[in-house]
Scaffold this motif. Structure first.
Motif, mmCIF file in Angstrom:
data_model
loop_
_atom_site.group_PDB
_atom_site.id
_atom_site.type_symbol
_atom_site.label_atom_id
_atom_site.label_comp_id
_atom_site.label_asym_id
_atom_site.label_seq_id
_atom_site.Cartn_x
_atom_site.Cartn_y
_atom_site.Cartn_z
ATOM 1 N N ALA A 139 10.989 69.214 26.546
ATOM 2 C CA ALA A 139 10.127 70.378 26.789
ATOM 3 C C ALA A 139 8.664 69.969 26.918
ATOM 4 C CB ALA A 139 10.289 71.387 25.647
ATOM 5 N N ALA A 140 8.242 68.983 26.082
ATOM 6 C CA ALA A 140 6.843 68.546 26.107
ATOM 7 C C ALA A 140 6.497 67.820 27.403
ATOM 8 C CB ALA A 140 6.559 67.643 24.910
ATOM 9 N N VAL A 141 7.438 67.003 27.903
ATOM 10 C CA VAL A 141 7.153 66.180 29.085
ATOM 11 C C VAL A 141 7.470 66.909 30.382
ATOM 12 C CG1 VAL A 141 7.763 64.030 30.276
ATOM 13 C CG2 VAL A 141 7.509 64.042 27.788
ATOM 14 N N CYS A 142 8.608 67.602 30.413
ATOM 15 C CA CYS A 142 9.060 68.209 31.667
ATOM 16 C C CYS A 142 8.639 69.669 31.837
ATOM 17 C CB CYS A 142 10.590 68.119 31.769
ATOM 18 S SG CYS A 142 11.203 66.422 31.683
ATOM 19 N N ARG A 143 8.278 70.344 30.764
ATOM 20 C CA ARG A 143 7.832 71.738 30.850
ATOM 21 C C ARG A 143 6.541 71.913 30.037
ATOM 22 N NH1 ARG A 143 11.084 71.386 34.168
ATOM 23 N NH2 ARG A 143 12.951 72.634 34.567
ATOM 24 N N PRO A 144 5.514 71.127 30.345
ATOM 25 C CA PRO A 144 4.310 71.135 29.499
ATOM 26 C C PRO A 144 3.569 72.465 29.487
ATOM 27 C CG PRO A 144 3.918 69.895 31.508
ATOM 28 C CD PRO A 144 5.373 70.205 31.488
ATOM 29 N N LEU A 145 3.596 73.197 30.619
ATOM 30 C CA LEU A 145 2.866 74.463 30.679
ATOM 31 C C LEU A 145 3.502 75.536 29.805
ATOM 32 C CD1 LEU A 145 2.072 74.620 34.501
ATOM 33 C CD2 LEU A 145 0.623 73.790 32.651
ATOM 34 N N HIS A 146 4.803 75.411 29.587
ATOM 35 C CA HIS A 146 5.533 76.401 28.792
ATOM 36 C C HIS A 146 5.923 75.862 27.415
ATOM 37 C CE1 HIS A 146 5.838 78.668 32.547
ATOM 38 N NE2 HIS A 146 6.318 77.580 33.131
ATOM 39 N N TYR A 147 5.392 74.696 27.073
ATOM 40 C CA TYR A 147 5.829 74.022 25.832
ATOM 41 C C TYR A 147 5.613 74.890 24.596
ATOM 42 C CZ TYR A 147 6.129 70.602 22.065
ATOM 43 O OH TYR A 147 6.459 69.945 20.906
ATOM 44 N N THR A 148 4.406 75.409 24.425
ATOM 45 C CA THR A 148 4.109 76.185 23.216
ATOM 46 C C THR A 148 4.912 77.484 23.174
ATOM 47 O OG1 THR A 148 2.186 77.106 24.365
ATOM 48 C CG2 THR A 148 1.790 75.260 22.884
ATOM 49 N N THR A 149 5.272 78.015 24.354
ATOM 50 C CA THR A 149 6.098 79.226 24.392
ATOM 51 C C THR A 149 7.543 78.902 24.033
ATOM 52 O OG1 THR A 149 4.689 80.049 26.174
ATOM 53 C CG2 THR A 149 6.788 81.190 25.821
ATOM 54 N N ILE A 150 8.041 77.787 24.598
ATOM 55 C CA ILE A 150 9.436 77.390 24.325
ATOM 56 C C ILE A 150 9.602 77.004 22.854
ATOM 57 C CG2 ILE A 150 11.250 75.704 24.830
ATOM 58 C CD1 ILE A 150 10.011 75.455 27.661
ATOM 59 N N MET A 151 8.767 76.072 22.395
ATOM 60 C CA MET A 151 8.915 75.541 21.033
ATOM 61 C C MET A 151 8.098 76.380 20.053
ATOM 62 S SD MET A 151 11.071 73.239 21.659
ATOM 63 C CE MET A 151 11.208 72.578 20.005
ATOM 64 N N ASN A 152 8.404 77.661 19.980
ATOM 65 C CA ASN A 152 7.709 78.541 19.044
ATOM 66 C C ASN A 152 8.255 78.327 17.629
ATOM 67 O OD1 ASN A 152 9.960 80.654 18.549
ATOM 68 N ND2 ASN A 152 9.816 80.527 20.776
ATOM 69 N N PRO A 153 7.521 78.708 16.597
ATOM 70 C CA PRO A 153 7.959 78.453 15.220
ATOM 71 C C PRO A 153 9.346 78.972 14.889
ATOM 72 C CG PRO A 153 5.670 79.132 15.237
ATOM 73 C CD PRO A 153 6.164 79.284 16.641
ATOM 74 N N LEU A 154 9.689 80.167 15.383
ATOM 75 C CA LEU A 154 11.002 80.732 15.082
ATOM 76 C C LEU A 154 12.120 79.873 15.647
ATOM 77 C CD1 LEU A 154 12.639 83.038 13.866
ATOM 78 C CD2 LEU A 154 12.406 84.282 16.033
ATOM 79 N N LEU A 155 11.969 79.397 16.901
ATOM 80 C CA LEU A 155 12.982 78.538 17.501
ATOM 81 C C LEU A 155 13.087 77.216 16.740
ATOM 82 C CD1 LEU A 155 15.026 77.987 19.776
ATOM 83 C CD2 LEU A 155 13.153 76.947 21.074
ATOM 84 N N CYS A 156 11.945 76.646 16.373
ATOM 85 C CA CYS A 156 11.958 75.366 15.645
ATOM 86 C C CYS A 156 12.701 75.496 14.322
ATOM 87 C CB CYS A 156 10.527 74.884 15.401
ATOM 88 S SG CYS A 156 9.670 74.379 16.898
ATOM 89 N N GLN A 157 12.429 76.573 13.595
ATOM 90 C CA GLN A 157 13.134 76.791 12.328
ATOM 91 C C GLN A 157 14.626 76.991 12.569
ATOM 92 O OE1 GLN A 157 10.927 80.106 10.631
ATOM 93 N NE2 GLN A 157 9.960 78.738 9.148
ATOM 94 N N SER A 158 14.955 77.722 13.607
ATOM 95 C CA SER A 158 16.378 77.982 13.919
ATOM 96 C C SER A 158 17.100 76.681 14.276
ATOM 97 C CB SER A 158 16.487 78.969 15.076
ATOM 98 O OG SER A 158 15.841 80.183 14.765
ATOM 99 N N LEU A 159 16.453 75.835 15.075
ATOM 100 C CA LEU A 159 17.066 74.560 15.461
ATOM 101 C C LEU A 159 17.251 73.644 14.249
ATOM 102 C CD1 LEU A 159 15.141 73.844 18.801
ATOM 103 C CD2 LEU A 159 17.564 74.451 18.564
ATOM 104 N N ALA A 160 16.258 73.616 13.353
ATOM 105 C CA ALA A 160 16.377 72.789 12.144
ATOM 106 C C ALA A 160 17.520 73.281 11.263
ATOM 107 C CB ALA A 160 15.059 72.800 11.378
ATOM 108 N N ILE A 161 17.610 74.603 11.087
ATOM 109 C CA ILE A 161 18.701 75.176 10.279
ATOM 110 C C ILE A 161 20.048 74.872 10.931
ATOM 111 C CG2 ILE A 161 19.747 77.344 9.502
ATOM 112 C CD1 ILE A 161 16.840 78.414 9.209
ATOM 113 N N ALA A 162 20.107 74.986 12.264
ATOM 114 C CA ALA A 162 21.356 74.690 12.982
ATOM 115 C C ALA A 162 21.796 73.247 12.761
ATOM 116 C CB ALA A 162 21.176 74.973 14.471
ATOM 117 N N ALA A 163 20.826 72.319 12.743
ATOM 118 C CA ALA A 163 21.160 70.912 12.513
ATOM 119 C C ALA A 163 21.770 70.718 11.128
ATOM 120 C CB ALA A 163 19.901 70.053 12.666
#
Length: 611
Positions: free
Chosen positions: A124-148
């Motif tokens: 997301a950081a390299v290939c979608r830099p303009l949308h990075y902060t929208t994609i990797m929002n705090p809620l998604l990050c927490q959800s992905l960590a919990i999923a792991a």
């Protein structure tokens, strides 16, 4: 043995590397070093990621989880391996074996999923830099960590349940250094083809699918990096992402070799050497790979690829602000909480009546007035701190696991080791951050908390050293009554008294310190919140308060030192009555080292606090 998992009391004997006796000492030394580096490196990442506002980003959020995973993963196997290599104990109970199997499968599965999440973050950081902060929002990050974590736990529950359902029999020797699942499967009494097929499917899901997803992410990253015009930027991005991919390949490669081959062709002798890669080496490499070059991957590839993808309408000031946010925005905002970093305010303001404006904090000068020494100090203090973590952790683990060390002396030594771990950790990580120049600020609340902890632990250590000197006095001067004098209830009471004494000393001195009105510039010419440095910021005459604090210091430093010297004087008299010159020399050598060490513990604080 006969249907082993119906007779829990017998346990297993872990063969380890005893079939390679010439390698045991070498392995012990190297694994000890690697484990201490793992502890230090991953702990440093966690502390830096929490304390430095510039690192409050999705990437470091996941890296924190990875570091915590690596700490737990290595600690679930390596201490037992070190005990095995030292020859102290090679046994493990059935319950301990199942618990270890469940923990390492859970942590290993979580790491497999978390590495996919981190690869997606880089994509997301390299290939979608303009949308990075929208994609990797705090809620998604927490959800992905919990999923792991949930994915790893589910994988472990499935495989451990299937493993426990197998009837085990035969000799209870495991030709490994921990309870490896494939080694346990070889003890199965009957044909378990169906169960093995289910376990194989679970391994494919947790190893092969994540590995394929990671390779797919890095393939897209490689395509994006190839669009970078600058050869230097392209080389830097490939170098950084290449090192990440190397560690991923090492982790998944060793995992595939171990878990995806048929059970019949699995070699236990080779398997335990391969297991060293994913239990010892990779957790040590992760901090080295991710921390030094991470800004390069984000800096070169995100900036240059992002500029190529920026549409014409979004160039100019808005585009500059976007990339400023990607590169520097986390300097002034807490990514995860979305609030201003209070510590950054303190860099620019003077104080004036400081303890009435808590949010401004202090600036710790540290050794910045000796810039030529900062790098040297950083290297040596890092080494000493890692040795402190490893040495004291080893003492605690050995004292708990080896029945021969269940004595009063090692009981108190356990407390001392735990004290030293906490004492150094309350100041040294912050010192390392200070020396690296990342952050020299500390809030008022954290400063008071640090002062309280340092005084509490320091006071406890002063009292505990008296208790240990009394223990040595009883052992040398009253050997016939030693077990009667140092019975468990007294030992426990003395340990509690030491902790309570340190806590009371800290409460008194911290309360007196907080009552002082502070003003002036908020610079502390120290690397932590030292009480005497804080006292120099007092706005008014505090002679009465200082006198009370001086009395408290005398009680906690001078009186224990006098009692210790008295104990060792009696010990010296008893040693002089030994007729054997060899025995006398041995006793003086041991006690001499103890006195030398105690003098180094007590004399510097005495000079620092009382002069």
């Amino acid at each position: 043995m006969g249907s082993f998992n119906t007779s829990f009391g017998e346990g297993f004997i872990l063969v380890g590397f005893s079939d390679w006796p010439q390698l045991e000492l070498i392995l012990f030394i190297y694994i000890s070093i690697f484990y201490s580096l793992t502890l230090f490196g991953n702990t440093t990442i966690i502390i830096l990621s929490r304390l430095d506002p510039r690192l409050h980003t999705p990437m470091y959020f996941f890296l924190c989880h990875l570091s915590f995973l690596d700490l737990c993963y290595t600690t679930s196997t390596v201490p037992q391996l070190l005990i095995n290599l030292s020859g102290l104990d090679r046994t493990i109970s059935y319950g301990g074996c199942v618990a270890q199997l469940f923990i390492y499968l859970s942590l290993g599965g979580t790491e497999c999923v978390l590495l996919v999440v981190m690869a997606f973050d880089r994509y997301a950081a390299v290939c979608r830099p303009l949308h990075y902060t929208t994609i990797m929002n705090p809620l998604l990050c927490q959800s992905l960590a919990i999923a792991a974590w949930v994915g790893g736990l589910t994988n472990s529950l499935i495989q451990t349940s299937l493993m426990m359902a197998m009837p085990l029999c035969g000799l209870h020797y495991l030709n490994h250094f921990f309870c490896e699942m494939l080694v346990l499967q070889k003890l199965a009494c009957e044909d378990t083809g169906g169960t093995e097929a289910k376990m194989f499917v679970a391994r494919v899901i947790i190893i092969v699918i994540p590995a394929a997803l990671i390779l797919g992410s890095y393939a897209h990253i490689a395509q994006a990096v190839l669009r970078i015009k600058s050869m230097a930027g392209r080389r830097k991005a490939f170098g950084t992402c290449g090192s990440h991919l190397f560690v991923v390949c090492l982790f998944y490669g060793s995992g595939m070799y171990t878990y995806l081959q048929p059970l019949g062709s699995y070699s236990e002798s080779k398997g335990k050497f391969v297991a060293l890669f994913y239990t010892v080496i990779i957790p040590m490499l992760n901090p080295l790979i991710y921390i030094p070059k991470e800004q390069g991957c984000e800096g070169s590839s995100v900036e240059e690829v992002g500029m190529r993808q920026t549409p014409a309408s979004s160039t100019g000031k808005s585009g500059e602000k976007l990339y400023e946010g990607l590169e520097n925005g986390h300097h002034c905002r807490n990514w995860f909480l979305g609030v201003r970093d209070v510590s950054s305010v303190g860099r620019c303001k003077a104080m004036g009546g400081f303890n009435t404006s808590f949010e401004e904090g202090f600036i710790l000068v540290g050794f910045s007035d000796w810039p030529q020494l900062e790098l040297i100090f950083f290297v040596f203090i890092s080494i000493f701190y890692s040795l402190t973590l490893f040495g004291n952790t080893t003492i605690i683990v050995l004292s708990q696991l080896d029945p021969r060390l269940h004595t009063p002396m090692y009981f108190f030594l356990c407390h001392l080791s735990f004290l030293d771990l906490c004492y150094t950790t309350s100041t040294v990580p912050q010192l390392l951050i200070n020396l690296s120049g990342l952050d020299r600020t500390i809030s008022y609340g954290r400063c008071v908390a640090q002062l309280f902890i340092v005084l509490s632990l320091g006071g406890t250590e002063c009292v505990l050293l008296v208790v240990m000197a009394f223990d040595r006095y009883a052992a040398v001067c009253r050997p016939l009554y030693y077990t009667t004098i140092m019975h468990p209830l007294l030992c426990l009471s003395l340990a509690i008294a030491a902790w309570v004494g340190g806590l009371m000393n800290s409460l008194i001195q911290t309360s007196l310190m907080m009552a002082m009105p502070l003003c002036g510039l908020h610079y502390l010419n120290h690397f932590f919140c030292e009480m005497l440095v804080l006292q120099k910021l007092a706005c008014e005459d505090t002679g009465g308060t200082e006198a009370k604090m001086f009395v408290a210091r005398v009680i906690i430093i001078v009186i224990p030192a006098a009692l210790i010297l008295g104990s060792y004087a009696h010990i010296a008299q008893a040693v002089l009555r030994i007729k054997s010159m060899a025995g006398r020399r041995k006793a003086f050598g041991t006690c001499g080292l103890s006195v030398l060490w105690l003098s180094h513990v007590h004399i510097p604080p005495t000079l620092g606090q009382l002069l």
